[in-house]
Enzyme design. Structure first.
Site, PDB file in Angstrom:
ATOM      1  N   SER A   1      74.415  30.769  69.048  1.00  0.00           N
ATOM      2  CA  SER A   1      73.547  30.693  70.084  1.00  0.00           C
ATOM      3  C   SER A   1      72.776  29.451  69.320  1.00  0.00           C
ATOM      4  CB  SER A   1      72.414  31.943  69.850  1.00  0.00           C
ATOM      5  OG  SER A   1      71.276  31.839  70.437  1.00  0.00           O
TER       6      SER A   1
ATOM      7  N   TYR B   1      67.692  38.757  65.659  1.00  0.00           N
ATOM      8  CA  TYR B   1      68.625  37.843  66.155  1.00  0.00           C
ATOM      9  C   TYR B   1      68.780  36.489  65.905  1.00  0.00           C
ATOM     10  CZ  TYR B   1      71.205  35.937  70.400  1.00  0.00           C
ATOM     11  OH  TYR B   1      71.971  35.613  71.124  1.00  0.00           O
TER      12      TYR B   1
HETATM   13  N1  LIG Z   1      72.489  35.487  77.396  1.00  0.00           N
HETATM   14  C1  LIG Z   1      72.005  34.678  76.659  1.00  0.00           C
HETATM   15  O1  LIG Z   1      70.845  33.934  76.921  1.00  0.00           O
HETATM   16  C2  LIG Z   1      72.683  34.165  75.523  1.00  0.00           C
HETATM   17  C3  LIG Z   1      73.907  34.792  74.860  1.00  0.00           C
HETATM   18  N2  LIG Z   1      74.313  34.394  73.551  1.00  0.00           N
HETATM   19  C4  LIG Z   1      75.501  35.222  73.065  1.00  0.00           C
HETATM   20  O2  LIG Z   1      76.521  35.638  73.913  1.00  0.00           O
HETATM   21  C5  LIG Z   1      77.261  36.480  73.688  1.00  0.00           C
HETATM   22  C6  LIG Z   1      77.335  37.358  74.977  1.00  0.00           C
HETATM   23  O3  LIG Z   1      76.098  37.644  75.570  1.00  0.00           O
HETATM   24  P1  LIG Z   1      75.921  38.326  76.925  1.00  0.00           P
HETATM   25  O4  LIG Z   1      77.351  38.286  77.647  1.00  0.00           O
HETATM   26  O5  LIG Z   1      74.582  37.593  77.572  1.00  0.00           O
HETATM   27  O6  LIG Z   1      75.556  39.893  76.588  1.00  0.00           O
HETATM   28  P2  LIG Z   1      75.785  41.148  77.288  1.00  0.00           P
HETATM   29  O7  LIG Z   1      74.946  41.994  76.866  1.00  0.00           O
HETATM   30  O8  LIG Z   1      76.000  41.025  78.973  1.00  0.00           O
HETATM   31  O9  LIG Z   1      77.257  41.323  76.777  1.00  0.00           O
HETATM   32  C7  LIG Z   1      77.639  41.939  75.209  1.00  0.00           C
HETATM   33  C8  LIG Z   1      78.644  42.806  75.329  1.00  0.00           C
HETATM   34  O10 LIG Z   1      78.651  43.381  74.123  1.00  0.00           O
HETATM   35  C9  LIG Z   1      78.872  44.757  74.052  1.00  0.00           C
HETATM   36  N3  LIG Z   1      78.482  45.328  72.696  1.00  0.00           N
HETATM   37  C10 LIG Z   1      77.303  45.663  72.144  1.00  0.00           C
HETATM   38  N4  LIG Z   1      77.094  46.096  71.212  1.00  0.00           N
HETATM   39  C11 LIG Z   1      78.435  46.332  70.843  1.00  0.00           C
HETATM   40  C12 LIG Z   1      78.996  47.011  69.884  1.00  0.00           C
HETATM   41  N5  LIG Z   1      78.319  47.364  68.743  1.00  0.00           N
HETATM   42  N6  LIG Z   1      80.330  46.963  69.532  1.00  0.00           N
HETATM   43  C13 LIG Z   1      81.168  46.652  70.726  1.00  0.00           C
HETATM   44  N7  LIG Z   1      80.555  45.818  71.496  1.00  0.00           N
HETATM   45  C14 LIG Z   1      79.238  46.000  71.806  1.00  0.00           C
HETATM   46  C15 LIG Z   1      78.091  45.183  75.235  1.00  0.00           C
HETATM   47  O11 LIG Z   1      78.337  46.561  75.385  1.00  0.00           O
HETATM   48  P3  LIG Z   1      76.875  47.055  76.053  1.00  0.00           P
HETATM   49  O12 LIG Z   1      76.730  46.633  77.361  1.00  0.00           O
HETATM   50  O13 LIG Z   1      77.138  48.607  76.093  1.00  0.00           O
HETATM   51  O14 LIG Z   1      75.635  47.077  74.815  1.00  0.00           O
HETATM   52  C16 LIG Z   1      78.240  44.193  76.088  1.00  0.00           C
HETATM   53  O15 LIG Z   1      79.419  44.542  76.806  1.00  0.00           O
HETATM   54  C17 LIG Z   1      76.423  37.247  72.480  1.00  0.00           C
HETATM   55  O16 LIG Z   1      76.916  36.990  71.248  1.00  0.00           O
HETATM   56  C18 LIG Z   1      74.891  36.554  72.717  1.00  0.00           C
HETATM   57  O17 LIG Z   1      74.309  36.902  71.696  1.00  0.00           O
HETATM   58  C19 LIG Z   1      74.140  33.388  73.227  1.00  0.00           C
HETATM   59  C20 LIG Z   1      73.045  32.444  73.816  1.00  0.00           C
HETATM   60  C21 LIG Z   1      72.529  32.912  74.891  1.00  0.00           C
HETATM   61  C1  LIG Z   2      62.065  27.056  70.722  1.00  0.00           C
HETATM   62  C2  LIG Z   2      62.088  25.800  71.341  1.00  0.00           C
HETATM   63  C3  LIG Z   2      62.492  25.675  72.757  1.00  0.00           C
HETATM   64  C4  LIG Z   2      63.026  26.957  73.356  1.00  0.00           C
HETATM   65  C5  LIG Z   2      64.110  27.402  73.174  1.00  0.00           C
HETATM   66  C6  LIG Z   2      64.601  28.772  73.750  1.00  0.00           C
HETATM   67  C7  LIG Z   2      63.712  29.607  74.841  1.00  0.00           C
HETATM   68  C8  LIG Z   2      65.630  29.276  73.360  1.00  0.00           C
HETATM   69  C9  LIG Z   2      66.466  30.482  73.818  1.00  0.00           C
HETATM   70  C10 LIG Z   2      67.349  30.730  73.395  1.00  0.00           C
HETATM   71  C11 LIG Z   2      68.374  31.964  73.517  1.00  0.00           C
HETATM   72  C12 LIG Z   2      67.486  32.963  74.670  1.00  0.00           C
HETATM   73  C13 LIG Z   2      69.515  32.076  73.017  1.00  0.00           C
HETATM   74  C14 LIG Z   2      70.070  33.235  72.911  1.00  0.00           C
HETATM   75  O1  LIG Z   2      71.104  33.475  72.279  1.00  0.00           O
HETATM   76  C15 LIG Z   2      62.434  24.345  73.386  1.00  0.00           C
HETATM   77  C16 LIG Z   2      61.482  24.290  74.704  1.00  0.00           C
HETATM   78  C17 LIG Z   2      63.940  24.089  73.957  1.00  0.00           C
HETATM   79  C18 LIG Z   2      62.285  23.407  72.246  1.00  0.00           C
HETATM   80  C19 LIG Z   2      61.227  23.370  71.588  1.00  0.00           C
HETATM   81  C20 LIG Z   2      61.619  24.598  70.722  1.00  0.00           C
END
Ligand SMILES: NC(=O)C1=CN([C@@H]2O[C@H](COP(=O)(O)OP(=O)(O)OC[C@H]3O[C@@H](n4cnc5c(N)ncnc54)[C@H](OP(=O)(O)O)[C@@H]3O)[C@@H](O)[C@H]2O)C=CC1
Ligand SMILES: CC1=C(/C=C/C(C)=C/C=C/C(C)=C/C=O)C(C)(C)CCC1
Length: 298
Positions: free
Chosen positions: A155, A168
């Protein structure tokens, strides 16, 4: 540096993964499902892991329509023994995994002092510890062939942090450190046939961070990412064997300023851009959801 610049501007050569065996965790989720469909499109056979059996099976159905073999397992990634047992099943019943996509992820979504310990622990177990057990389970087969690829969906919050997501950020900083160290390890051993890719996206519109937002005036400049765009960009990086990708590229800037500017300047920038309070509406949403769930169960 020259080759990296050229890679950015020229179309890099993408590798063929037809017939490879790709394991995706969290395959029932939003990004996991899209990854499964993209890998299937490229001709890779799939092993799909998720704790949500129904959602995982749905992904499998969709992927089978692309004409590849798909195997599913219901696995709780917060349990080391479950991971090792499921990995052994895959080895015996299906074969050697050559591409591993560590995608499953969770967030507690509560203020630190109000969050049950188990929820904080779960974030570290799923987002970080599971990477150790997955790698220990699948890297030996890759090493034996000097062939494989380990992808970590981390992330932007593994590169810089913000308020109210301590669990996180700790887990994703851990995931970034883990993947980088592993990449150095493979280079040091001259195992150049095994690649790693670290994916660091900004907010993706999947619902996981529903409500998270920056200052209104800047939302047009850095909008939440479309899930399919995120996965397509990640696939390009994976198939180009790129070590790391920030999505969008703009996310390299807070990474740089974090390292270069004094702490106070970063705090001021966060305040100006609304990065300091971006998680507040998300936490509110999660609190409302938790309260509703409690009413349902009582
Ligand atoms: N969405 C975002 O803004 C961002 C997401 N990410 C990362 O991307 C990845 C995917 O995210 P996203 O698709 O949005 O999330 P989702 O919640 O849609 O998908 C995550 C999946 O992982 C499963 N999961 C959770 N816990 C476990 C576990 N203990 N064992 C097995 N499976 C599990 C969930 O099941 P269940 O639904 O039952 O919990 C779900 O199916 C994650 O690693 C997230 O941190 C990174 C940046 C931004
Ligand atoms: C902190 C920060 C920002 C916001 C970042 C955000 C909102 C990130 C969210 C990320 C997520 C939800 C990741 C999940 O995996 C800016 C405005 C870019 C720049 C200044 C510092």
């Amino acid at each position: 540096i020259l080759s990296a610049v050229l890679q950015t501007f020229l179309r890099p050569r993408l590798k063929c993964i037809d017939g490879e065996l790709c394991l995706i965790t969290g395959a029932g989720g939003a990004l996991g499902r899209l990854f499964a469909l993209e890998f299937a499109k490229e001709g890779a056979n799939l092993v799909l892991w998720d704790c949500n059996q129904a959602a995982n099976e749905q992904t499998a159905e969709l992927a089978r329509e692309k004409g590849v073999k798909v195997y599913t397992h219901t696995v709780d990634l917060s349990r080391r023994q479950d991971i090792y047992e499921a990995a052994e099943k895959v080895r015996l019943d299906v074969g050697d995994v050559t591409i591993l996509v560590n995608n499953a992820g969770v967030v507690a979504g509560r203020r630190l002092l109000e969050c049950p310990d188990e929820l904080l622990e779960r974030t570290l177990l799923v987002n970080c510890h599971a990477l150790f057990w997955m790698t220990k389970a699948f890297l030996p087969q890759m090493k034996a062939q000097n062939h494989g690829h380990i992808v970590t969906i981390a992330s932007a919050l593994g590169l810089f942090s913000t308020a109210c997501v301590e669990d996180y950020c700790a887990s994703k900083f851990g995931a970034v450190g883990f993947t980088e160290s592993l990449a150095h390890d493979l280079h040091a051993e001259n195992l150049n046939g095994i690649k790693t890719t670290l994916v660091c996206p900004y907010i993706v519109d999947t619902g996981m961070f529903e409500g998270c937002e920056i200052r209104k005036e800047l939302r047009g400049l850095i909008p939440p990412l479309d899930p399919l765009y995120t996965v397509k960009q990640s696939m390009n990086a994976i198939l180009a064997e790129q070590q790391m990708i920030c999505i969008p590229r703009l996310m390299y800037i807070p990474l740089l300023t974090r390292a270069l500017l004094p702490w106070e300047a970063n705090v001021a920038t966060y305040r100006f851009m609304g990065g300091d309070r971006c998680m507040m509406p998300f936490i509110k949403n999660m609190e409302i959801k938790a309260a509703k769930d409690q009413v349902k169960t009582s």
